[in-house]
Design a protein around this motif. Structure first.
Motif, PDB file in Angstrom:
ATOM      1  N   SER A  32     -23.732 -22.677   3.189  1.00  0.00           N
ATOM      2  CA  SER A  32     -23.147 -22.717   4.822  1.00  0.00           C
ATOM      3  C   SER A  32     -23.667 -24.238   5.112  1.00  0.00           C
ATOM      4  CB  SER A  32     -23.882 -21.833   5.441  1.00  0.00           C
ATOM      5  OG  SER A  32     -25.233 -21.888   5.661  1.00  0.00           O
ATOM      6  N   ASP A  33     -24.528 -25.048   4.727  1.00  0.00           N
ATOM      7  CA  ASP A  33     -24.935 -26.387   5.146  1.00  0.00           C
ATOM      8  C   ASP A  33     -23.709 -27.410   5.226  1.00  0.00           C
ATOM      9  OD1 ASP A  33     -27.272 -25.620   6.059  1.00  0.00           O
ATOM     10  OD2 ASP A  33     -28.478 -26.802   4.344  1.00  0.00           O
ATOM     11  N   SER A  34     -23.005 -27.149   4.356  1.00  0.00           N
ATOM     12  CA  SER A  34     -22.028 -28.117   3.949  1.00  0.00           C
ATOM     13  C   SER A  34     -20.665 -28.050   5.142  1.00  0.00           C
ATOM     14  CB  SER A  34     -21.419 -28.036   2.662  1.00  0.00           C
ATOM     15  OG  SER A  34     -20.801 -26.750   2.146  1.00  0.00           O
ATOM     16  N   SER A  35     -20.780 -26.724   5.380  1.00  0.00           N
ATOM     17  CA  SER A  35     -19.526 -26.458   6.477  1.00  0.00           C
ATOM     18  C   SER A  35     -20.073 -26.758   7.678  1.00  0.00           C
ATOM     19  CB  SER A  35     -19.110 -24.939   6.453  1.00  0.00           C
ATOM     20  OG  SER A  35     -20.134 -24.104   6.379  1.00  0.00           O
TER      21      SER A  35
ATOM     22  N   LEU B 224     -21.789 -38.836   3.066  1.00  0.00           N
ATOM     23  CA  LEU B 224     -23.314 -38.656   2.682  1.00  0.00           C
ATOM     24  C   LEU B 224     -23.751 -37.293   2.735  1.00  0.00           C
ATOM     25  CD1 LEU B 224     -26.213 -39.396   1.743  1.00  0.00           C
ATOM     26  CD2 LEU B 224     -26.493 -39.943   4.212  1.00  0.00           C
ATOM     27  N   LEU B 225     -23.562 -36.665   3.770  1.00  0.00           N
ATOM     28  CA  LEU B 225     -24.157 -35.371   4.209  1.00  0.00           C
ATOM     29  C   LEU B 225     -23.512 -34.501   3.620  1.00  0.00           C
ATOM     30  CD1 LEU B 225     -25.244 -35.857   7.829  1.00  0.00           C
ATOM     31  CD2 LEU B 225     -26.802 -35.905   5.636  1.00  0.00           C
ATOM     32  N   SER B 226     -22.139 -34.599   3.129  1.00  0.00           N
ATOM     33  CA  SER B 226     -21.573 -33.387   2.483  1.00  0.00           C
ATOM     34  C   SER B 226     -22.122 -33.189   0.801  1.00  0.00           C
ATOM     35  CB  SER B 226     -20.246 -33.743   2.431  1.00  0.00           C
ATOM     36  OG  SER B 226     -19.826 -34.647   1.602  1.00  0.00           O
ATOM     37  N   GLY B 227     -22.561 -34.332   0.547  1.00  0.00           N
ATOM     38  CA  GLY B 227     -23.245 -34.161  -0.805  1.00  0.00           C
ATOM     39  C   GLY B 227     -24.778 -33.729  -1.068  1.00  0.00           C
TER      40      GLY B 227
ATOM     41  N   ILE C 273     -30.437 -37.410  11.098  1.00  0.00           N
ATOM     42  CA  ILE C 273     -29.487 -36.959  10.484  1.00  0.00           C
ATOM     43  C   ILE C 273     -29.635 -35.475  10.466  1.00  0.00           C
ATOM     44  CG2 ILE C 273     -27.914 -36.977   8.331  1.00  0.00           C
ATOM     45  CD1 ILE C 273     -28.894 -40.009   8.188  1.00  0.00           C
ATOM     46  N   THR C 274     -28.406 -34.578  10.748  1.00  0.00           N
ATOM     47  CA  THR C 274     -28.929 -33.208  10.777  1.00  0.00           C
ATOM     48  C   THR C 274     -27.580 -32.530  10.265  1.00  0.00           C
ATOM     49  OG1 THR C 274     -28.116 -32.931  12.865  1.00  0.00           O
ATOM     50  CG2 THR C 274     -30.638 -32.937  12.175  1.00  0.00           C
ATOM     51  N   GLN C 275     -27.408 -31.748   9.317  1.00  0.00           N
ATOM     52  CA  GLN C 275     -26.303 -30.683   9.122  1.00  0.00           C
ATOM     53  C   GLN C 275     -26.678 -29.418   8.415  1.00  0.00           C
ATOM     54  OE1 GLN C 275     -24.056 -31.681   5.377  1.00  0.00           O
ATOM     55  NE2 GLN C 275     -22.163 -30.804   6.344  1.00  0.00           N
ATOM     56  N   GLY C 276     -26.567 -28.284   9.401  1.00  0.00           N
ATOM     57  CA  GLY C 276     -27.052 -27.188   8.921  1.00  0.00           C
ATOM     58  C   GLY C 276     -28.715 -27.099   9.059  1.00  0.00           C
ATOM     59  N   THR C 277     -29.014 -26.752   8.057  1.00  0.00           N
ATOM     60  CA  THR C 277     -30.571 -26.708   7.933  1.00  0.00           C
ATOM     61  C   THR C 277     -31.379 -27.986   7.327  1.00  0.00           C
ATOM     62  OG1 THR C 277     -30.750 -25.903   5.356  1.00  0.00           O
ATOM     63  CG2 THR C 277     -30.706 -24.294   7.200  1.00  0.00           C
TER      64      THR C 277
END
Length: 178
Positions: free
Chosen positions: A27-30, A17-20, A57-61
């Motif tokens: 840079s968020d997706s990495s 989910l978060l990769s999408g 849920i967090t990923q990057g920003t």
């Protein structure tokens, strides 16, 4: 053993989910993905993962919170719709390094992965570069950074607000008139 397999599938679904979701800042997706919840369950047959209890849920920003977060997959196993419900549910992400974080609040926030649109329903509010948009329903296109505010479906809104309220900041806040 079956519980461990299901738990791994639930976590993998959240990671997908978060990769999408991370289209705004490349840079968020990495970045590593962190999902916190009191409980999680996966229904493989229906293609649904549900996280409950103070979900973060967090990923990057990117940050998404809610009391319940539901992830729906399409027939190909890709994320179709992400729904966060809370009092309020919350979304934030930095669209680019030169802009401010976009924030969204509402009792329900739906993210449509294929179209990169967020729909905020009931007590909806979006804050974008100092501008504030409030209404029963707000549609936010994360790629184009376009906000559309209006009425929600009658009978589904807990606090009816017949009018949209927007506060738009002047473009040159720091400039003095000559």
């Amino acid at each position: 053993m079956k519980f461990a397999k299901t738990k791994a599938l639930v976590l993998a679904t959240g990671f997908s989910l978060l990769s999408g979701l991370a289209h705004a800042l490349p840079s968020d997706s990495s970045q590593p993905i962190n999902i916190q919840a009191d409980s999680a369950e996966l229904d493989d047959k229906r293609g649904i993962a549900i996280y409950r209890g103070d979900v973060v849920i967090t990923q990057g920003t990117l940050k998404i919170t809610g009391d319940t977060v539901t992830i729906t997959m399409n027939n190909d196993g890709d994320i179709d719709v992400f729904t966060s419900e809370g009092k309020p549910a919350y979304y934030e992400q930095l669209p680019s390094p030169d802009k401010e974080i976009v924030q969204a609040y509402g009792l329900t926030i739906q993210y449509f992965a294929n179209t990169d649109k967020i729909i905020i329903i009931d007590q909806a509010k979006v804050i974008q570069q100092g501008n504030t948009f409030r209404g029963e329903k707000i549609v936010y296109d994360t790629n184009l950074e376009i906000v559309t505010a209006g009425r929600g479906k009658q009978g589904t809104i807990t606090t009816p607000t017949p009018r949209v309220n927007m506060v738009i900041q002047p473009k040159n806040k720091d400039s003095k008139a000559e």
